[in-house]
Design a protein around this motif. Structure first.
Motif, short mmCIF file in Angstrom:
data_model
loop_
_atom_site.label_atom_id
_atom_site.label_comp_id
_atom_site.label_asym_id
_atom_site.label_seq_id
_atom_site.Cartn_x
_atom_site.Cartn_y
_atom_site.Cartn_z
N SER A 1 10.36 32.35 42.28
CA SER A 1 11.70 32.04 41.79
C SER A 1 12.13 30.65 42.27
O SER A 1 13.04 30.51 43.07
CB SER A 1 12.70 33.09 42.26
OG SER A 1 13.98 32.81 41.73
N VAL A 2 11.48 29.62 41.72
CA VAL A 2 11.80 28.26 42.13
C VAL A 2 13.22 27.86 41.75
O VAL A 2 13.88 27.14 42.48
CB VAL A 2 10.78 27.23 41.60
CG1 VAL A 2 9.43 27.40 42.23
CG2 VAL A 2 10.70 27.26 40.10
N ALA A 3 13.69 28.35 40.61
CA ALA A 3 15.05 28.01 40.18
C ALA A 3 16.07 28.55 41.17
O ALA A 3 17.05 27.86 41.51
CB ALA A 3 15.32 28.57 38.78
N THR B 1 22.43 21.31 39.37
CA THR B 1 21.64 20.80 38.26
C THR B 1 21.74 21.76 37.08
O THR B 1 21.90 22.96 37.27
CB THR B 1 20.17 20.60 38.68
OG1 THR B 1 19.43 20.15 37.56
CG2 THR B 1 19.55 21.88 39.21
N THR B 2 21.64 21.20 35.91
CA THR B 2 21.63 22.05 34.71
C THR B 2 20.22 22.55 34.41
O THR B 2 20.05 23.47 33.63
CB THR B 2 22.17 21.28 33.49
OG1 THR B 2 21.39 20.09 33.32
CG2 THR B 2 23.63 20.92 33.68
N ASN B 3 19.22 21.92 35.04
CA ASN B 3 17.84 22.33 34.82
C ASN B 3 17.14 22.51 36.17
O ASN B 3 16.42 21.62 36.64
CB ASN B 3 17.11 21.30 33.96
CG ASN B 3 15.75 21.79 33.51
OD1 ASN B 3 15.23 22.77 34.03
ND2 ASN B 3 15.17 21.10 32.55
N PRO B 4 17.32 23.67 36.80
CA PRO B 4 16.74 23.88 38.12
C PRO B 4 15.21 23.85 38.14
O PRO B 4 14.61 23.47 39.13
CB PRO B 4 17.27 25.25 38.56
CG PRO B 4 17.75 25.91 37.32
CD PRO B 4 18.10 24.83 36.36
N HIS B 5 14.58 24.19 37.03
CA HIS B 5 13.12 24.16 36.98
C HIS B 5 12.61 22.72 37.06
O HIS B 5 11.60 22.44 37.72
CB HIS B 5 12.58 24.84 35.73
CG HIS B 5 12.77 26.33 35.76
ND1 HIS B 5 11.98 27.16 36.52
CD2 HIS B 5 13.67 27.13 35.15
CE1 HIS B 5 12.38 28.41 36.37
NE2 HIS B 5 13.41 28.41 35.54
N SER B 6 13.32 21.81 36.43
CA SER B 6 12.96 20.39 36.50
C SER B 6 13.15 19.86 37.92
O SER B 6 12.29 19.14 38.45
CB SER B 6 13.81 19.59 35.52
OG SER B 6 13.58 18.22 35.68
N LEU C 1 10.80 18.45 43.29
CA LEU C 1 10.73 18.75 44.72
C LEU C 1 9.31 19.12 45.15
O LEU C 1 8.85 18.72 46.21
CB LEU C 1 11.70 19.88 45.08
CG LEU C 1 13.17 19.50 45.13
CD1 LEU C 1 14.05 20.75 45.15
CD2 LEU C 1 13.45 18.63 46.35
N LEU C 2 8.63 19.90 44.32
CA LEU C 2 7.30 20.39 44.69
C LEU C 2 6.24 19.29 44.75
O LEU C 2 5.19 19.48 45.35
CB LEU C 2 6.87 21.51 43.74
CG LEU C 2 7.64 22.81 43.90
CD1 LEU C 2 7.30 23.77 42.76
CD2 LEU C 2 7.35 23.46 45.25
#
Length: 100
Positions: free
Chosen positions: A20-22, A32-37, A42-43
């Motif tokens: 659950s990266v988001a 952020t509006t795009n937590p996956h981005s 970050l990764l």
């Protein structure tokens, strides 16, 4: 390079639940509006990658866990599984463990 507070929190949350990266991004306080981005950025950040590596290493030492021990446990699970579904889960986890 040292981690800032949000990066440290992200590392902790990511280690606790890597699927659950988001959620890790949100719990770390990133707006952020795009937590996956944001998570993807970050990764690949060198300090964050190093923080994740160090944290995993600490956990591995604390629990005396190695890839070989984990593979053995999964093989035992496979052999005692009652259902085909449980056996397939063990196979999938072994494949993930070995990057297959």
């Amino acid at each position: 390079m040292a981690l800032n507070a949000r990066q440290r929190t992200f590392v902790e949350e990511y280690i606790n639940n890597p699927s659950s990266v988001a959620e890790a991004v949100k719990k770390a306080g990133y707006r952020t509006t795009n937590p996956h981005s944001t998570a993807a950025k970050l990764l690949v950040h060198p300090a964050v990658k190093e923080g994740i590596r160090r944290q995993r290493e600490r956990l591995q030492k604390r629990h005396d866990m190695t890839r070989d021990k984990l593979a053995l446990m999964l093989m035992e699970t496979y052999h005692v599984a009652d259902t085909v579904s449980d056996r397939l889960k063990a196979i999938r986890q072994l494949a993930d463990l070995y990057g297959l």
